[in-house]
Design a protein around this motif. Structure first.
Motif, PDB file in Angstrom:
ATOM      1  N   VAL A 230       0.854  -1.190   0.000  1.00  0.00           N
ATOM      2  CA  VAL A 230       0.000   0.000   0.000  1.00  0.00           C
ATOM      3  C   VAL A 230       0.890   1.240   0.000  1.00  0.00           C
ATOM      4  O   VAL A 230       2.051   1.187   0.386  1.00  0.00           O
ATOM      5  CB  VAL A 230      -0.939   0.043   1.227  1.00  0.00           C
ATOM      6  N   LYS A 231       0.326   2.360  -0.412  1.00  0.00           N
ATOM      7  CA  LYS A 231       1.043   3.630  -0.390  1.00  0.00           C
ATOM      8  C   LYS A 231       0.907   4.254   0.999  1.00  0.00           C
ATOM      9  O   LYS A 231      -0.131   4.107   1.652  1.00  0.00           O
ATOM     10  CB  LYS A 231       0.463   4.575  -1.443  1.00  0.00           C
ATOM     11  N   PRO A 232       1.932   4.968   1.469  1.00  0.00           N
ATOM     12  CA  PRO A 232       1.863   5.585   2.797  1.00  0.00           C
ATOM     13  C   PRO A 232       0.639   6.472   2.996  1.00  0.00           C
ATOM     14  O   PRO A 232       0.054   6.485   4.090  1.00  0.00           O
ATOM     15  CB  PRO A 232       3.164   6.409   2.864  1.00  0.00           C
ATOM     16  N   GLU A 233       0.248   7.207   1.947  1.00  0.00           N
ATOM     17  CA  GLU A 233      -0.898   8.104   2.097  1.00  0.00           C
ATOM     18  C   GLU A 233      -2.231   7.368   2.249  1.00  0.00           C
ATOM     19  O   GLU A 233      -3.251   7.974   2.578  1.00  0.00           O
ATOM     20  CB  GLU A 233      -0.992   9.085   0.924  1.00  0.00           C
ATOM     21  N   ASP A 234      -2.213   6.048   2.025  1.00  0.00           N
ATOM     22  CA  ASP A 234      -3.427   5.244   2.187  1.00  0.00           C
ATOM     23  C   ASP A 234      -3.493   4.571   3.564  1.00  0.00           C
ATOM     24  O   ASP A 234      -4.391   3.770   3.822  1.00  0.00           O
ATOM     25  CB  ASP A 234      -3.487   4.142   1.116  1.00  0.00           C
ATOM     26  N   VAL A 235      -2.554   4.925   4.443  1.00  0.00           N
ATOM     27  CA  VAL A 235      -2.366   4.199   5.697  1.00  0.00           C
ATOM     28  C   VAL A 235      -2.580   5.108   6.903  1.00  0.00           C
ATOM     29  O   VAL A 235      -2.253   6.293   6.871  1.00  0.00           O
ATOM     30  CB  VAL A 235      -0.928   3.630   5.752  1.00  0.00           C
ATOM     31  N   VAL A 236      -3.121   4.535   7.987  1.00  0.00           N
ATOM     32  CA  VAL A 236      -3.156   5.224   9.274  1.00  0.00           C
ATOM     33  C   VAL A 236      -2.440   4.355  10.305  1.00  0.00           C
ATOM     34  O   VAL A 236      -2.595   3.136  10.311  1.00  0.00           O
ATOM     35  CB  VAL A 236      -4.595   5.550   9.741  1.00  0.00           C
ATOM     36  N   HIS A 237      -1.616   4.992  11.128  1.00  0.00           N
ATOM     37  CA  HIS A 237      -0.892   4.288  12.193  1.00  0.00           C
ATOM     38  C   HIS A 237      -1.452   4.722  13.536  1.00  0.00           C
ATOM     39  O   HIS A 237      -1.756   5.899  13.753  1.00  0.00           O
ATOM     40  CB  HIS A 237       0.599   4.624  12.132  1.00  0.00           C
ATOM     41  N   VAL A 238      -1.582   3.768  14.461  1.00  0.00           N
ATOM     42  CA  VAL A 238      -2.060   4.057  15.812  1.00  0.00           C
ATOM     43  C   VAL A 238      -0.999   3.624  16.820  1.00  0.00           C
ATOM     44  O   VAL A 238      -0.553   2.472  16.803  1.00  0.00           O
ATOM     45  CB  VAL A 238      -3.391   3.324  16.108  1.00  0.00           C
ATOM     46  N   GLY A 239      -0.581   4.540  17.681  1.00  0.00           N
ATOM     47  CA  GLY A 239       0.407   4.220  18.707  1.00  0.00           C
ATOM     48  C   GLY A 239       0.308   5.187  19.864  1.00  0.00           C
ATOM     49  O   GLY A 239      -0.353   6.230  19.769  1.00  0.00           O
ATOM     50  N   ASP A 240       0.992   4.857  20.967  1.00  0.00           N
ATOM     51  CA  ASP A 240       0.828   5.639  22.202  1.00  0.00           C
ATOM     52  C   ASP A 240       1.935   6.663  22.441  1.00  0.00           C
ATOM     53  O   ASP A 240       1.905   7.374  23.442  1.00  0.00           O
ATOM     54  CB  ASP A 240       0.754   4.700  23.410  1.00  0.00           C
ATOM     55  N   ASP A 241       2.910   6.751  21.558  1.00  0.00           N
ATOM     56  CA  ASP A 241       4.038   7.652  21.763  1.00  0.00           C
ATOM     57  C   ASP A 241       3.999   8.776  20.727  1.00  0.00           C
ATOM     58  O   ASP A 241       4.058   8.522  19.522  1.00  0.00           O
ATOM     59  CB  ASP A 241       5.351   6.874  21.647  1.00  0.00           C
ATOM     60  N   ARG A 242       3.908  10.001  21.207  1.00  0.00           N
ATOM     61  CA  ARG A 242       3.758  11.146  20.286  1.00  0.00           C
ATOM     62  C   ARG A 242       4.941  11.239  19.321  1.00  0.00           C
ATOM     63  O   ARG A 242       4.761  11.435  18.121  1.00  0.00           O
ATOM     64  CB  ARG A 242       3.612  12.436  21.088  1.00  0.00           C
ATOM     65  N   LEU A 246       3.332   9.150  16.376  1.00  0.00           N
ATOM     66  CA  LEU A 246       2.624  10.212  15.661  1.00  0.00           C
ATOM     67  C   LEU A 246       3.533  10.899  14.651  1.00  0.00           C
ATOM     68  O   LEU A 246       3.239  10.949  13.457  1.00  0.00           O
ATOM     69  CB  LEU A 246       2.094  11.220  16.681  1.00  0.00           C
ATOM     70  N   TRP A 247       4.651  11.411  15.143  1.00  0.00           N
ATOM     71  CA  TRP A 247       5.538  12.178  14.257  1.00  0.00           C
ATOM     72  C   TRP A 247       6.276  11.260  13.287  1.00  0.00           C
ATOM     73  O   TRP A 247       6.487  11.621  12.128  1.00  0.00           O
ATOM     74  CB  TRP A 247       6.526  12.986  15.092  1.00  0.00           C
ATOM     75  N   GLY A 248       6.672  10.072  13.748  1.00  0.00           N
ATOM     76  CA  GLY A 248       7.369   9.142  12.867  1.00  0.00           C
ATOM     77  C   GLY A 248       6.518   8.721  11.688  1.00  0.00           C
ATOM     78  O   GLY A 248       6.965   8.718  10.533  1.00  0.00           O
ATOM     79  N   ALA A 249       5.249   8.377  11.954  1.00  0.00           N
ATOM     80  CA  ALA A 249       4.344   7.955  10.883  1.00  0.00           C
ATOM     81  C   ALA A 249       4.074   9.093   9.909  1.00  0.00           C
ATOM     82  O   ALA A 249       4.046   8.902   8.690  1.00  0.00           O
ATOM     83  CB  ALA A 249       3.034   7.443  11.475  1.00  0.00           C
ATOM     84  N   ARG A 250       3.888  10.279  10.449  1.00  0.00           N
ATOM     85  CA  ARG A 250       3.609  11.426   9.579  1.00  0.00           C
ATOM     86  C   ARG A 250       4.809  11.778   8.711  1.00  0.00           C
ATOM     87  O   ARG A 250       4.653  12.187   7.567  1.00  0.00           O
ATOM     88  CB  ARG A 250       3.173  12.627  10.428  1.00  0.00           C
ATOM     89  N   ASP A 251       6.016  11.605   9.247  1.00  0.00           N
ATOM     90  CA  ASP A 251       7.216  11.844   8.438  1.00  0.00           C
ATOM     91  C   ASP A 251       7.308  10.854   7.274  1.00  0.00           C
ATOM     92  O   ASP A 251       7.924  11.149   6.252  1.00  0.00           O
ATOM     93  CB  ASP A 251       8.477  11.723   9.302  1.00  0.00           C
ATOM     94  N   ALA A 252       6.705   9.676   7.462  1.00  0.00           N
ATOM     95  CA  ALA A 252       6.706   8.673   6.389  1.00  0.00           C
ATOM     96  C   ALA A 252       5.584   8.923   5.383  1.00  0.00           C
ATOM     97  O   ALA A 252       5.499   8.226   4.373  1.00  0.00           O
ATOM     98  CB  ALA A 252       6.561   7.274   6.983  1.00  0.00           C
ATOM     99  N   GLY A 253       4.726   9.903   5.660  1.00  0.00           N
ATOM    100  CA  GLY A 253       3.619  10.209   4.760  1.00  0.00           C
ATOM    101  C   GLY A 253       2.325   9.527   5.123  1.00  0.00           C
ATOM    102  O   GLY A 253       1.342   9.589   4.372  1.00  0.00           O
ATOM    103  N   CYS A 254       2.296   8.860   6.296  1.00  0.00           N
ATOM    104  CA  CYS A 254       1.085   8.178   6.754  1.00  0.00           C
ATOM    105  C   CYS A 254       0.252   9.117   7.624  1.00  0.00           C
ATOM    106  O   CYS A 254       0.763  10.075   8.194  1.00  0.00           O
ATOM    107  CB  CYS A 254       1.436   6.947   7.589  1.00  0.00           C
ATOM    108  N   ASP A 255      -1.021   8.805   7.745  1.00  0.00           N
ATOM    109  CA  ASP A 255      -1.863   9.450   8.740  1.00  0.00           C
ATOM    110  C   ASP A 255      -1.520   8.806  10.084  1.00  0.00           C
ATOM    111  O   ASP A 255      -0.942   7.710  10.119  1.00  0.00           O
ATOM    112  CB  ASP A 255      -3.334   9.225   8.380  1.00  0.00           C
ATOM    113  N   ALA A 256      -1.864   9.446  11.207  1.00  0.00           N
ATOM    114  CA  ALA A 256      -1.533   8.870  12.510  1.00  0.00           C
ATOM    115  C   ALA A 256      -2.478   9.373  13.582  1.00  0.00           C
ATOM    116  O   ALA A 256      -2.842  10.555  13.601  1.00  0.00           O
ATOM    117  CB  ALA A 256      -0.092   9.209  12.889  1.00  0.00           C
TER     118      ALA A 256
END
Length: 277
Positions: A230-242, A246-256
């Motif tokens: 899948v493409k990063p822009e089609d993905v959402v990541h869920v985690g407990d560490d900001r 949150l920032w790591g996934a967004r830097d990869a182009g994912c939603d978070a």
């Protein structure tokens, strides 16, 4: 060239980082009152709804084609406090520190630079954890380390954070949304997921010890996207560490989404994606 979805993700990410995650400087007095706070909350809620509506306009009933889930603190949590286990198992090996002392020493050790590499978890992670255990307890007995190390590979040491996770993930997969675990962990993660009987819930596992990249490095998120095709822009990541999630996934182009703040259960995750449970 960035896609429209990627651009909107970045815009909204900046909005949430600059506004939603920061408290207003003034809440009382002239020109602020609770009126401004109410308008602020309304604008944040509207932005979230507009964004989810936009994504569903791209894919139909769902907002994302894949869901990435953090392991420790989101999918699973320790069944007993770390310091308690270090103390209990360590008593027969001569560990005399109190639980408070162990916890303080653990925090100090965990925050230290690790050799010449930024990677803590390489292969089975033994060298790193040997340093942590001996620093936390003052005990370098190999037998103690092995017993403690083995304990954290069993179902006794962990339990699922959300008791409804299985039925929710089943519904998410039936809706055609792919699932992966993305975790800073050593190679014990896979046997641990098997021990908890949840490994079959996921289409892929991206573990830092295998990828040679730890969150918030975008590489581990991009590897998960590659495994799921899948493409990063089609993905959402869920985690407990900001920072890591949150920032790591967004830097990869994912939603978070931040676990415990943006979402509080996997059923809520499913609802935001557009999957009924």
């Amino acid at each position: 060239m960035a896609t429209a979805g990627t651009k909107l993700t970045r815009v909204l990410s900046r909005f949430f980082i600059n506004n939603v995650n920061n408290k207003p400087m003034r809440v009382m007095g002239s020109g602020s009152s609770f009126n401004g706070l109410a308008k602020y909350s309304t604008s944040a809620s509207t932005a979230v709804k507009d964004y989810e509506d936009y994504r569903k306009s791209l894919y139909g009933d769902i907002s994302h084609r894949a869901l990435l889930v953090d392991a420790v603190g989101t999918l699973v949590v320790p069944s007993q406090p770390m310091a308690q286990i270090y103390r209990q198992i360590g008593e027969k090996y001569g560990v005399e520190y109190s639980e408070d002392e162990i916890l303080n020493r653990y925090r100090w050790a965990y925050g230290q630079p690790w050799g010449r590499s930024r990677l803590r978890y390489v292969n089975d992670g033994r060298p790193f954890w040997q340093f942590i255990v001996s620093s936390s307890t003052g005990c370098s007995d190999a037998r103690y380390f092995e017993e403690l190390y083995s304990y954290y590979t069993t179902e006794k040491a962990w339990h699922l954070c959300d008791p409804d996770a299985e039925k929710v993930f089943e519904a998410i997969r039936k809706a055609g949304v792919k699932l992966a675990v993305v975790s800073n962990f050593d190679t014990r993660l896979r046997p641990l997921l098997r021990a908890l009987n949840c490994d079959h819930w996921f289409d892929a596992v991206a573990v830092s010890a295998e990828v040679a990249a730890e969150k918030p490095n975008p590489t581990i998120f991009l590897k998960a996207c590659e495994l799921l095709e899948v493409k990063p822009e089609d993905v959402v990541h869920v985690g407990d560490d900001r920072r890591n999630d949150l920032w790591g996934a967004r830097d990869a182009g994912c939603d978070a989404w931040l676990w415990g703040s943006d979402v509080h259960s996997f059923e809520e995750v499913a609802q935001r994606i557009g999957v009924p449970v």
